[in-house]
Motif scaffolding. Structure first.
Motif, PDB file in Angstrom:
ATOM      1  N   ASP A 342       0.796  -1.222   0.000  1.00 27.88           N
ATOM      2  CA  ASP A 342       0.000   0.000   0.000  1.00 27.88           C
ATOM      3  C   ASP A 342       0.831   1.276   0.000  1.00 27.88           C
ATOM      4  OD1 ASP A 342       1.022   0.004   2.533  1.00 27.88           O
ATOM      5  OD2 ASP A 342      -0.894   0.006   3.578  1.00 27.88           O
ATOM      6  N   ALA A 343       2.162   1.162   0.159  1.00 31.68           N
ATOM      7  CA  ALA A 343       2.996   2.370   0.137  1.00 31.68           C
ATOM      8  C   ALA A 343       4.437   2.000  -0.167  1.00 31.68           C
ATOM      9  CB  ALA A 343       2.915   3.110   1.475  1.00 31.68           C
ATOM     10  N   ILE A 344       5.105   2.889  -0.899  1.00 32.04           N
ATOM     11  CA  ILE A 344       6.528   2.760  -1.201  1.00 32.04           C
ATOM     12  C   ILE A 344       7.218   4.014  -0.674  1.00 32.04           C
ATOM     13  CG2 ILE A 344       8.281   2.431  -2.983  1.00 32.04           C
ATOM     14  CD1 ILE A 344       6.368   0.124  -2.818  1.00 32.04           C
ATOM     15  N   GLY A 345       8.355   3.864   0.012  1.00 30.79           N
ATOM     16  CA  GLY A 345       9.066   5.019   0.546  1.00 30.79           C
ATOM     17  C   GLY A 345      10.558   4.791   0.587  1.00 30.79           C
ATOM     18  N   LYS A 346      11.241   5.697   1.224  1.00 32.15           N
ATOM     19  CA  LYS A 346      12.690   5.615   1.374  1.00 32.15           C
ATOM     20  C   LYS A 346      13.054   5.971   2.806  1.00 32.15           C
ATOM     21  CE  LYS A 346      13.920   6.788  -3.407  1.00 32.15           C
ATOM     22  NZ  LYS A 346      14.555   5.498  -3.696  1.00 32.15           N
ATOM     23  N   GLU A 347      14.177   5.443   3.262  1.00 30.58           N
ATOM     24  CA  GLU A 347      14.705   5.817   4.565  1.00 30.58           C
ATOM     25  C   GLU A 347      16.221   5.712   4.517  1.00 30.58           C
ATOM     26  OE1 GLU A 347      14.666   1.653   7.097  1.00 30.58           O
ATOM     27  OE2 GLU A 347      13.078   3.106   7.427  1.00 30.58           O
ATOM     28  N   ALA A 348      16.882   6.448   5.397  1.00 32.50           N
ATOM     29  CA  ALA A 348      18.349   6.438   5.425  1.00 32.50           C
ATOM     30  C   ALA A 348      18.845   5.072   5.848  1.00 32.50           C
ATOM     31  CB  ALA A 348      18.862   7.512   6.387  1.00 32.50           C
ATOM     32  N   SER A 349      19.909   4.633   5.233  1.00 38.06           N
ATOM     33  CA  SER A 349      20.513   3.343   5.568  1.00 38.06           C
ATOM     34  C   SER A 349      21.982   3.550   5.845  1.00 38.06           C
ATOM     35  CB  SER A 349      20.339   2.339   4.421  1.00 38.06           C
ATOM     36  OG  SER A 349      21.028   2.783   3.266  1.00 38.06           O
ATOM     37  N   GLY A 350      22.614   2.530   6.421  1.00 36.26           N
ATOM     38  CA  GLY A 350      24.059   2.594   6.647  1.00 36.26           C
ATOM     39  C   GLY A 350      24.449   2.896   8.065  1.00 36.26           C
ATOM     40  N   GLY A 351      23.523   2.822   9.026  1.00 42.20           N
ATOM     41  CA  GLY A 351      23.909   3.045  10.421  1.00 42.20           C
ATOM     42  C   GLY A 351      22.689   3.150  11.291  1.00 42.20           C
ATOM     43  N   GLY A 352      22.794   2.688  12.533  1.00 45.78           N
ATOM     44  CA  GLY A 352      21.699   2.769  13.478  1.00 45.78           C
ATOM     45  C   GLY A 352      20.754   1.598  13.345  1.00 45.78           C
ATOM     46  N   GLU A 353      20.075   1.286  14.455  1.00 51.10           N
ATOM     47  CA  GLU A 353      19.193   0.130  14.458  1.00 51.10           C
ATOM     48  C   GLU A 353      17.957   0.353  13.615  1.00 51.10           C
ATOM     49  OE1 GLU A 353      18.417  -1.647  18.229  1.00 51.10           O
ATOM     50  OE2 GLU A 353      20.203  -0.806  19.070  1.00 51.10           O
ATOM     51  N   SER A 354      17.531   1.631  13.439  1.00 56.52           N
ATOM     52  CA  SER A 354      16.315   1.888  12.694  1.00 56.52           C
ATOM     53  C   SER A 354      16.555   1.994  11.210  1.00 56.52           C
ATOM     54  CB  SER A 354      15.677   3.192  13.182  1.00 56.52           C
ATOM     55  OG  SER A 354      16.488   4.278  12.819  1.00 56.52           O
ATOM     56  N   ASN A 355      17.800   2.031  10.786  1.00 52.16           N
ATOM     57  CA  ASN A 355      18.081   2.240   9.378  1.00 52.16           C
ATOM     58  C   ASN A 355      18.033   0.949   8.577  1.00 52.16           C
ATOM     59  OD1 ASN A 355      18.462   4.950   9.811  1.00 52.16           O
ATOM     60  ND2 ASN A 355      20.640   4.730  10.231  1.00 52.16           N
ATOM     61  N   HIS A 356      18.123  -0.188   9.204  1.00 53.35           N
ATOM     62  CA  HIS A 356      18.073  -1.459   8.493  1.00 53.35           C
ATOM     63  C   HIS A 356      16.915  -2.269   9.043  1.00 53.35           C
ATOM     64  CE1 HIS A 356      19.507  -4.814   6.107  1.00 53.35           C
ATOM     65  NE2 HIS A 356      19.353  -5.577   7.180  1.00 53.35           N
ATOM     66  N   LEU A 357      15.787  -2.154   8.338  1.00 58.02           N
ATOM     67  CA  LEU A 357      14.571  -2.837   8.782  1.00 58.02           C
ATOM     68  C   LEU A 357      14.213  -2.463  10.205  1.00 58.02           C
ATOM     69  CD1 LEU A 357      15.205  -6.345   7.273  1.00 58.02           C
ATOM     70  CD2 LEU A 357      13.865  -4.498   6.321  1.00 58.02           C
ATOM     71  N   GLY A 358      14.271  -1.171  10.506  1.00 52.57           N
ATOM     72  CA  GLY A 358      13.955  -0.738  11.850  1.00 52.57           C
ATOM     73  C   GLY A 358      12.807   0.242  11.859  1.00 52.57           C
ATOM     74  N   GLY A 359      12.997   1.397  12.567  1.00 53.45           N
ATOM     75  CA  GLY A 359      11.911   2.344  12.753  1.00 53.45           C
ATOM     76  C   GLY A 359      11.544   3.078  11.493  1.00 53.45           C
ATOM     77  N   GLU A 360      10.354   3.754  11.550  1.00 58.19           N
ATOM     78  CA  GLU A 360       9.875   4.535  10.422  1.00 58.19           C
ATOM     79  C   GLU A 360       9.249   5.800  10.952  1.00 58.19           C
ATOM     80  OE1 GLU A 360       6.660   1.609   9.505  1.00 58.19           O
ATOM     81  OE2 GLU A 360       7.421   1.566  11.536  1.00 58.19           O
ATOM     82  N   THR A 361       8.825   6.674  10.053  1.00 57.75           N
ATOM     83  CA  THR A 361       8.160   7.882  10.475  1.00 57.75           C
ATOM     84  C   THR A 361       6.710   7.597  10.777  1.00 57.75           C
ATOM     85  OG1 THR A 361       7.638   8.427   8.196  1.00 57.75           O
ATOM     86  CG2 THR A 361       9.689   9.291   9.072  1.00 57.75           C
ATOM     87  N   THR A 362       6.038   8.573  11.394  1.00 60.07           N
ATOM     88  CA  THR A 362       4.658   8.374  11.810  1.00 60.07           C
ATOM     89  C   THR A 362       3.747   8.116  10.628  1.00 60.07           C
ATOM     90  OG1 THR A 362       5.054   9.796  13.691  1.00 60.07           O
ATOM     91  CG2 THR A 362       2.760   9.436  13.096  1.00 60.07           C
ATOM     92  N   ASN A 363       3.964   8.816   9.499  1.00 61.93           N
ATOM     93  CA  ASN A 363       3.101   8.612   8.343  1.00 61.93           C
ATOM     94  C   ASN A 363       3.526   7.432   7.496  1.00 61.93           C
ATOM     95  OD1 ASN A 363       5.356   9.500   7.078  1.00 61.93           O
ATOM     96  ND2 ASN A 363       4.460  11.365   6.236  1.00 61.93           N
ATOM     97  N   GLY A 364       4.596   6.726   7.910  1.00 62.32           N
ATOM     98  CA  GLY A 364       4.982   5.516   7.215  1.00 62.32           C
ATOM     99  C   GLY A 364       6.029   5.710   6.155  1.00 62.32           C
TER     100      GLY A 364
END
Length: 486
Positions: A342-364
């Motif tokens: 239902d949605a495609i997005g982007k997130e920063a990768s390369g460091g931190g627990e949320s950057n690799h299959l981790g946290g996301e923003t509130t709107n997804g």
């Protein structure tokens, strides 16, 4: 004649037999030496891309909690852990908190003293204006001038009167002629002596008057200078008072801020140094470690509001996957399910627990980017209602995506060959030779438009009837004899 015919007949039969044997041997040798191939005709349609990757179950919403500033972390909940409402997320070290409170109390007391000191400094200082003393000196000089003028006038009057008396006494002596010459000389000497004394007294009185007049002028100048200095002192005193008032105001502002900070610290103390969850949640990202002194910029990300699926997309597939596509997911427990993205997005990768299959923003969709981090393409899909899953649970996913374009010519990748000059394929062609019809490999150049995991879309001179070599039991080049597998 009969024998000759018989011999010729026998020779022909022997020849035919030999030919049969040679043909059999030749065919047997060909079956061993000539490569056996499989062929397929060119087809049209769409390519199919096979995509796969990993994913994780994440919370539907994320809340970012900023940690208390200037505190020492003693313990934090682990990433992926589920925390109930009211349970501790971060435990701060109480000894450090109490020391911070004592320092803040001392700082507040010092600021309050500074404010009081500035208030005292802003009050007008008790002083006698310099013009007051200068005015008294001027009045004294004027009085001395008036006395000197009176003394000068008296000396002038005494000198003039004595001169008149001398003139009057000389006239009387001439008329009466009663005195002798000796007496007259003595009298004249005494008068001249007296006259000199009066003249000297007059000169001294005039000198004193001039000196007193100069004293008045100097006192007047001193008075004017004193008035100017008093005016400048008044301005300087006013400026100093204003500076002290502003200093007191600044100290009061700092004291108010210190009071607020102290109140926060005491609220931390009342909470026993525990930062607790306000609702049931899953810890997504922990931006601090035990022992660290916080700055107030550290973030603890927690998820709530149910769960959904989040998949990581490889760079090679990021342009192909669109919202609405269907993926098959499989958990480590073996559970499989098909879901629609239902949605495609982007997130920063390369460091931190949320950057690799981790946290996301509130709107997804994580749209923020940093200059030193690559952006990872991700997809989201709702968690099926009949699928029980826990937060941070991992899964794998696969997806079959048809190409957007329809191609006229599609061949298997096994049929595609490439060398330094171009891409090509081999087709099976038949030729008539002395021993009969033989099959050979023919090279046909092609232009590759696109590939998927098994096929390639091309443009070429191939016809629908051409038989493309898709596999061989031996290596085959252009011009080699081949035979098609039945």
């Amino acid at each position: 004649m009969g024998r000759k015919k018989k011999w010729m007949l026998q020779s022909l039969l022997i020849f035919l037999a030999v030919m049969v044997v040679c043909t059999i041997i030749s065919r047997a040798a060909a079956s061993i030496l000539v490569a056996e191939v499989q062929t397929q005709k060119v087809s049209g349609g769409k390519l199919t891309y096979s995509c796969e990757g990993e994913g994780i179950v994440v919370s539907a919403q994320e809340e970012q909690i900023f940690l208390w500033p200037q505190q020492q972390v003693e313990w934090t909940a682990k990433s992926g852990s589920n925390v109930r409402k009211g349970e501790c997320l971060v435990q701060f070290r109480m000894e450090y908190l109490e020391e911070t409170i004592q320092k803040k109390e001392a700082e507040l007391a010092q600021l309050e003293l500074q404010a009081e000191q500035q208030h005292v400094s802003s009050r007008e200082n008790a002083r006698v204006p310099q013009a007051t003393g200068a005015a008294l000196s001027l009045e004294e000089a004027k009085k001395r001038l008036e006395i000197a003028r009176q003394n000068e006038a008296q000396a002038q009057e005494a000198y003039a009167r004595f001169q008149e008396e001398m003139q009057a006494g000389g006239t009387l002596e001439e008329t009466t002629e009663e005195t002798t010459t000796s007496e007259e000389e003595t009298k004249n000497a005494m008068q001249e002596e007296r006259l000199r004394e009066l003249e000297i007294a007059l000169q001294e009185a005039r000198t004193q008057t001039e000196s007193a007049h100069q004293d008045v002028e100097q006192a007047q100048n001193a008075y004017e200078l004193a008035r100017q200095e008093d005016a400048a002192s008044d301005i300087n005193a006013a400026n100093a008072a204003e500076a002290s008032r502003l200093g007191a105001q600044s100290a009061e502002i700092q004291a108010d801020q210190a009071k607020q900070e102290l109140e926060k610290l005491k609220s931390y103390q009342e909470a026993k140094g525990k930062l607790c969850a306000t609702q049931d949640c899953t810890v997504l990202q922990v931006g601090v470690q035990a022992g660290v002194i916080t700055t107030g910029q550290e973030i603890l990300s927690v998820g709530n509001g149910g769960f959904r699926l989040k998949g990581e997309v490889k760079d090679v597939d990021k342009e192909r996957i669109k919202a609405g596509a269907e993926a098959e997911i499989q958990f480590r427990s073996g559970k499989k399910k098909k879901v629609k993205l239902d949605a495609i997005g982007k997130e920063a990768s390369g460091g931190g627990e949320s950057n690799h299959l981790g946290g996301e923003t509130t709107n997804g969709l994580a749209d923020a980017t940093t200059s030193n981090q690559a952006m990872q393409t991700i997809w989201y899909a709702p968690l099926p209602n009949d699928l029980a899953a826990q937060g941070m649970e991992h899964f794998t996913w696969t997806m079959e995506i048809p190409s957007e374009s329809d191609y006229e010519q599609i061949i298997p990748l096994s049929a595609l060959r490439e060398d330094a000059q171009t891409a090509y394929c081999l087709t099976l062609e038949e030729e008539e030779q002395m021993l009969g019809t033989v099959q050979i490999a023919k090279r046909v150049p092609v232009t590759v438009l696109e590939k998927d995991g098994e096929h390639a879309a091309i443009t070429s001179t191939l016809k629908e009837t051409d038989r493309i070599i898709v596999s061989t039991e031996k290596y085959v080049e252009e011009g080699d004899r081949i035979r098609e597998k039945e």
